[in-house]
Write an enzyme that holds these catalytic residues in place. Structure first.
Site, PDB file in Angstrom:
ATOM      1  N   GLU A 121      -7.184  -5.894   3.425  1.00 52.39           N
ATOM      2  CA  GLU A 121      -7.200  -7.065   2.732  1.00 52.39           C
ATOM      3  C   GLU A 121      -8.310  -6.886   1.598  1.00 52.39           C
ATOM      4  OE1 GLU A 121      -5.274  -9.073   2.281  1.00 52.39           O
ATOM      5  OE2 GLU A 121      -4.057  -8.675   4.122  1.00 52.39           O
TER       6      GLU A 121
ATOM      7  N   GLY B 227       2.775  -2.968   8.532  1.00 53.41           N
ATOM      8  CA  GLY B 227       2.916  -3.209   9.817  1.00 53.41           C
ATOM      9  C   GLY B 227       4.531  -3.532  10.102  1.00 53.41           C
TER      10      GLY B 227
ATOM     11  N   THR C 274       0.716  -1.160   0.116  1.00 48.01           N
ATOM     12  CA  THR C 274      -0.032  -0.002   0.023  1.00 48.01           C
ATOM     13  C   THR C 274       0.986   1.240   0.034  1.00 48.01           C
ATOM     14  OG1 THR C 274      -1.586  -1.110   1.254  1.00 48.01           O
ATOM     15  CG2 THR C 274      -1.800   1.280   1.276  1.00 48.01           C
TER      16      THR C 274
END
Lengths: 666, 659
Positions: B421, B177, B138
């Site tokens: 997702e 993350g 992303t």
């Protein structure tokens, strides 16, 4: 590092608007002069270096509380310095200082002082009011307990009168009786108005209010017999020290009971209050504030989501073309524009209740309370209806911003957590809906027994006329013209009438089968809530429609008419079951309604940014990187993130403490 | 001691909670294994979550890293392995509050997308934590729409390297993350350029931090993206690349390769990529969505029998709030949904396992259906469960807003599942694309996958129910759902056709129908969920008492759906107005029936107090005592706030009166 130029997409959007946003802003503010004054106060706060501070998102809870206390003290001083005394202007000032967030003196200013004014005797006012006005006394209002909220009669705190010493002995007899949640109680206040069950001469006289000192003046330490503290972290409200209070044989002088209405004489004789109808007034006022808050909070979220959707480009609509603004996707418009229309609807409803309240308050002083029960019942339902809708709407807006909506920099998480408790405080929403239902059923019963009812429920009068005919009320044909707001008001009216009647009849059927009234009521409560919702929905559509005729500027009226139609038609499309089942609309009309909703999305699209600009939230007040007026989202997102506490050092201390030792062991 | 109000609820259970738990776990032996894992984890103080509500973002991050490091040791001690049967129970016990989740995704992506040689090089390093990985897909400007990513990787023949760049601010990697502070390496997705030609998005392994002192590598700008609505424990990060050179071998090349001379070669099927996404979505449903909604139901329902408020009958004791119809109507449909989605999640897992076996045999036929179902179900389940958790939160009155109720953190965490997702609206549209295609195929007599064969048999009709009891017949309501779903798919397909035939461009026609398309996809998934619930109940003949209560829940789930979407069923007259009143009556009649077993039904989820981490939802129901004691531990009560000395004292000592 921020760019001073406006994002070209937003510039284009603004240039394409068909109306002047300022004119709409004036309507929302209640006149050009009100807008001017609001902006003047806004500038007073935003240009004041005393009110500047680091982005709250990066501060701990203790730091946020500290900042809030600092600003609140300054705020009180400056309000007086500037001579701002009008309640609405105070509200603006406070809202700009705290950016719409709660603050530790809220309860002192909003409950403690007003309660002294309305419930204290002149002698008590002499003792407490000026010290409280000067903040030597900071007070809170301790009503809710661990075990009881909306159901006040269940409160367990006791105040037992001891004629020997002429004192009340306050006690928290159980864990559940510990006062829990009052704002400003945890750390800030040194006094509290405590609601407790009064016992005198061996009898319980019900709930009464007492002024209780809780902390030592000078040291701020809790007084002996008082256990007080902060209730810990919550979903939002970081600035607020919501607190607990436990009292063990804590004695206060007899004169500390608020005795303007009810009294306990030195020998313990209880003197009843005359009438408590006036307390309705306070509740109506607070609930009208929540309706206004629903509108404002939803407007803020819409502003952020719509501006961002005009800036964000994603995927492709047309093969080979540049990525379109996400606001061009029908699904995105369908998420956001009905909410935009809702925000406008709620603005007008909030203004209506406030005006009605002020009008009736005038009457109250002259002794005419006839309209109060209806307004009380109506505001209960509208408080619930608007706060539920806004609550869900804010979340929709956040989701519509994709991943970045989830970051605190979007500002929407903060709007949400600040707003969402209003579904619960000042009366839990389901309970509020049932209060409105009680009034509706009562009105229905009056109509059934041949009496006329007035006000917003007057449509129930029509039911008795139809009862002559054997057919179901709903079978009455309504010719609905889906492009005519007035005709849609009729459709909503018919739906409300049908659901109120159905609930009332189901209630009657339950009563015929069972012994207890309460049991029957409980078994009908889902129907009753639906009836209240339909009634409130009707009132909102009606008020929005009524507002249109007051607007003189044709361009503004045109765009508001589109929003009003969207609000009404979208509401139908989301509740088609009610309209179909009642025979108000046919299958074909329902299909037309959903088609028309989608056409209106496209009609409103060119004005979407101008419509949120009209809410006129200053960037500082909006507190959102995604919703910036200039639309320079990405570069400012980066600037914002660099300030995150995790970025204070390039290598986080966890590396040395945990990661490195592990790596060396393997 | 047990709160008597909770104790009495348990005495009257109509079924064995222990047996239901075992059935939900898939057998008593799995229940035993799960409990052993939970006990080992919860017995270890390092994994305690008691203080988490009081911690700052920095403290949460540090605790998560500490736990991750400790977990590594613990797994070794216990003999647990990453892919062993215990791993899902470990995840459940830790409630996701641990670092290095993306490290596992890093390893998974190398295993799926890397060559054998690459796997042999990188996986051992990662397994031993000599490197810590992340997964950078992303960007600031692009999420679900992957083709729009802007990061570039240009092949330089002279040095045999890729040069990675972030050409503009919106191309900055954002959200991954473990990347903000922890990761030393990351898989970066970038547009591949060779000889000036763009070959689309490809994965590259990039080192971002020094293995010596953890400082950033040359050309790398990285850090934490700042506070979020939740996930405080996770260092979601940003990454900017400025002329970062990596060797040619660092492009993951199982399916394609840039050869030394710059020739681009592609082999194998890309379809397998869909398979990865599908597998992630299915595990998101069970781990990140269903588990939290079960917890929220447990907390809210237990609290609702402990909390007494107001009176139902004059002179009596105050009533448990769960005895109010409105409270039942809030909570019990959510409980039914938790069960319904648990069963559909099992169904999806089964479908996935079958597809996996087929793929091993190089048969990709099941993939489109699996992809469509996993997308649609991820969307509707995450959306329904998010709103269910919020309903639970608000059903707990004021105390629900305290972090100590556990509900705010369940909510803020589950709601992220609506976006990651795959953003839900986009996923629903993917499902509807599949539905429209199958509908067209079915109407021309071509074969379609089993889950959509019903689309071939769209016929007008009327619901045959004659009284309210008929609506407790699964065949009656399943048929109603099927009819409604088929109607929405066929009418949307017809509208799409009409628009195209009237000369509207295809993409435009699609955009004009997207609201309806999304609705059709939801209806399809809703129908399958009801159908699967019915079949699940029918299959469990051996346990009559459990089957009976499950049948009630199934009825409630189905009727609640009709009641709340009445217009969809009334629309073409399939259900009449009179029948709709029967639905409502049957639906409301079910509430007090399920009410009796509400507590045993949440007890069966078998969450320990530690895993609920809630003052309101503990097994013994000592709500108020626990809330009071826990609040006193809040740092705001332990530390003297500087606010008093600095601001309150001058304020109270009357600076104002000088004005």
């Amino acid at each position: 590092a921020t760019m001073t130029t406006m994002n070209p997409d937003l510039r284009r959007e603004r240039a394409a608007a068909t109306f002047q946003p300022e004119l709409l802003t004036h309507i929302l503010d209640g006149g050009a002069e009100r807008t001017r004054r609001r902006k003047e106060i806004e500038a007073l706060v935003l240009n004041d270096p005393d009110f500047q501070h680091e982005d709250l998102n990066f501060l701990s809870r203790s730091q946020r509380y500290e900042q809030a206390i600092r600003k609140s003290s300054l705020m009180v001083m400056k309000l007086r310095e500037y001579g701002i005394a009008d309640p609405e202007e105070i509200y603006w000032f406070k809202s700009f200082v705290h950016r719409g967030r709660p603050e530790p003196l809220d309860l002192h200013l909003g409950m403690f002082l007003p309660t002294l004014l309305t419930q204290a005797t002149p002698e008590q006012q002499d003792r407490f009011f000026m010290p409280a006005w000067n903040l030597e006394i900071i007070g809170t209002y301790a009503q809710t307990e661990m075990g009881h909220g909306t159901h006040l009669r269940g409160l367990e705190t006791t105040a037992t009168y001891d004629p020997a010493t002429q004192e009340f002995i306050l006690n928290s007899p159980t864990v559940t009786s510990i006062k829990w949640w009052p704002g400003g109680l945890g750390k800030t206040s040194n006094h509290a108005i405590v609601l407790a069950q009064l016992y005198t001469q061996g009898q319980c006289k019900g709930l009464h209010a007492f002024i209780v000192p809780i902390r030592q003046l000078g040291t701020h330490e809790p007084l002996p017999g008082i256990t007080v503290g902060d209730i810990g972290p919550k979903f939002g409200y970081d600035e607020m020290d919501n607190g607990y209070l436990k009292m063990d044989n804590f004695r206060i002088p007899r004169e500390n009971m608020l005795m303007k209405h009810a009294q306990v004489e030195p020998d313990g004789t209880y003197v009843k209050p005359v009438s408590d109808k006036l307390t309705y007034g306070t509740m109506v006022f607070i609930r009208s504030l929540i309706v206004g808050d629903s509108a404002r909070s939803l407007s803020r979220a819409c502003t952020i989501a719509i501006r961002y959707s005009a800036v964000r480009h994603q995927s492709e609509l047309k093969p080979g073309e540049p990525e379109p603004q996400i606001l061009d996707y029908q699904t995105q418009q369908y998420k956001l524009f009905p909410l935009l229309a809702t925000a406008y609807a709620f603005h007008f409803v909030g203004a209506y209740i406030k005006d009605t309240y002020h009008r009736i308050s005038g009457d109250i002083n002259e002794g005419d309370l006839s309209e109060l029960p209806e307004l009380h019942a109506l505001t209960a339902g509208l408080k619930a209806f608007t706060s539920w809708t806004a609550n869900a709407g804010i979340e929709e807006c956040r989701m519509a911003c994709g991943g970045h909506g989830y970051s605190r920099c979007s500002g929407i998480p903060d709007i949400y957590v600040t707003f969402t408790p209003s579904c619960t405080y000042e009366g839990e929403n389901t309970v509020m809906m049932l209060q409105t239902a009680r009034f509706l059923v009562k009105s229905y019963t009056q109509v059934s027994s041949g009496q006329q009812v007035t006000g917003m429920v007057s449509y129930l009068n029509d039911l008795s006329r139809q009862r002559i005919q054997p057919q179901h009320v709903a079978a009455r044909p309504v010719t609905v013209r889906i492009n005519d707001p007035l005709s849609l008001v009729e459709a909503y009216k018919a739906r409300a009438a049908r659901l109120v009647e159905a609930a009332a009849k189901n209630l009657q059927a339950e009563l015929n089968h069972r012994k207890s009234k309460e049991d029957a009521w409980n078994r009908t409560s889902v129907d009753l809530v639906r009836a209240s919702e339909a009634h409130c929905h009707y009132v909102i559509v009606k008020l929005f429609t009524a507002k249109l005729s007051e607007i003189s500027n044709a361009a503004v009226r045109a765009v508001l008419t589109e929003l009003c139609l969207l609000y009404a038609l979208y509401g139908i499309s989301k509740n088609t079951g009610d309209f179909l089942q009642a025979g108000i609309l046919s299958d074909a009309q329902v299909t037309q309604v959903s088609q028309r909703v989608k056409e209106l999305l496209a009609v409103i699209r060119p004005n979407a940014v101008a419509l949120v600009d009209s809410f006129d939230f200053h960037d500082a007040h909006l507190g959102s990187v995604l919703g910036r007026y200039d639309g320079n989202v990405y570069e400012n997102l980066f600037e914002w993130a660099k300030k995150s506490p995790l970025n204070k050092t390039e290598v986080h201390e966890s590396f040395h403490k945990h990661l490195k030792p592990m790596q060396s062991k393997l | 001691s047990m709160n008597p109000d909770l104790a009495s609820e348990r005495q009257t259970a109509s079924f064995s909670v222990e047996k239901l738990t075992a059935w939900l776990d898939g057998g008593a032996e799995y229940t035993r294994m799960r409990r052993a894992v939970v006990e080992a984890i919860e017995g270890d103080p390092v994994f305690s979550r008691e203080d988490q509500y009081f911690q700052s973002q920095n403290e949460r991050y540090e605790a998560a890293v500490k736990k991750a490091v400790h977990l590594h040791k613990k797994m070794h001690e216990m003999g647990w392995t990453e892919n062993g049967p215990e791993s899902k129970y470990i995840h459940r016990a830790l409630a996701g509050d641990v670092a290095f989740f993306l490290h596992r995704i890093f390893m998974r992506s190398i295993s799926m997308l890397g060559s054998d040689k690459q796997i042999a090089k990188w996986i051992p390093l990662a397994t031993q934590y000599k490197i810590i990985g992340s997964y950078a897909q992303t960007e600031l400007g692009h999420g679900t729409y992957l083709q729009g990513l802007e990061t570039t990787a240009v092949f330089d023949i002279a040095t045999q390297e890729f040069i990675l760049n972030t050409p503009k601010i919106s191309a900055m990697k954002w959200w991954p993350g473990d990347m903000g502070r922890s990761a030393t390496h990351t898989v970066v997705f970038a547009q591949l350029y060779v000889h000036g030609k763009c070959y689309g998005i490809h994965p590259f392994i990039v080192q971002i931090r020094s293995l010596q002192d953890h400082s950033l590598c040359p050309g790398i700008t990285a850090g934490d993206i700042g506070p979020k609505m939740s996930f405080e424990h996770s260092d979601n990060g940003f990454l900017m690349l400025q002329n970062v050179h990596i060797p040619r071998e660092n492009m993951l090349n199982k399916f394609c390769e840039v050869q030394p001379d710059g020739t681009y070669v592609r082999w194998g099927s890309q379809k397998i990529n869909y398979f990865t996404m599908t597998s992630v979505r299915i595990s998101v449903i069970s781990d990140e969505v269903i588990s939290p909604v079960m917890k929220a139901c447990t907390i809210a329902i237990r609290y609702s029998v402990v909390r007494r408020q107001s009176k139902l009958k004059p002179g009596e004791e105050e009533a448990k709030i769960l005895d109010y119809q409105t409270q039942q109507e809030k909570l019990l449909p959510q409980l039914a949904a938790a069960y319904a989605f648990h069963f559909i999640s099992n169904y999806l897992q089964g479908l996935f396992d079958r597809a996996y076996r087929e793929i091993q045999r190089k048969n990709f036929n099941m993939l489109p259906e699996l992809h469509a179902l996993s997308s649609g179900f991820k969307a509707i389940i995450s959306q329904c469960c998010t709103s269910a958790v919020e309903i639970c939160l608000r059903a707990c009155g004021g105390h629900g807003y305290s972090l100590l109720s556990g509900l705010p953190s369940l909510y803020t965490k589950i709601l992220a599942s609506c976006i990651y997702e795959g953003e839900n609206t986009i996923l629903l549209l993917q499902t509807s694309r599949f539905l429209i295609k199958c509908f067209m195929a079915a109407s021309t007599g071509q074969p379609v996958p089993p889950s959509v064969t019903y689309l071939a048999a769209v016929k007008p009709g009327k619901c045959p129910a004659k009284n309210k009891l008929d609506f407790l017949r699964p065949d009656i309501y399943t048929e109603a759902y099927q009819h409604m779903a088929a109607r929405l798919v066929s009418s949307t397909a017809a509208k799409l056709q009409d628009l195209i035939q009237s000369g509207v461009k295809k993409y435009n026609a699609w955009n004009q129908c997207t609201v309806q398309l999304a609705q059709a996809a939801k209806a399809h998934c809703h129908y399958l969920t009801v159908k699967n619930f019915v079949e699940t109940v029918e299959k469990m003949e051996t346990q009559a008492a459990i089957q009976k209560i499950m049948k009630h829940l199934c009825d409630l789930f189905a009727l609640h759906g009709i009641f709340s979407n009445a217009g969809l069923f009334l629309h073409d007259g399939y259900i009449s107005g009179v029948q709709m009143d029967m639905v409502t009556a049957s639906y409301l009649d079910l509430l007090p029936v399920i009410r009796k077993d509400a507590v045993p039904l949440v007890d069966a989820f078998d969450f320990t107090d530690k895993s609920l981490n809630s003052a309101l939802g503990s097994y013994d129901g000592q709500v108020y005592q626990r809330l009071y004691e826990w609040a006193q531990k809040s740092p705001t009560n332990k530390q003297m706030s500087p606010a008093y000395e600095r601001y309150l004292k001058p304020l109270l000592h009357n600076k104002l009166s000088k004005l």
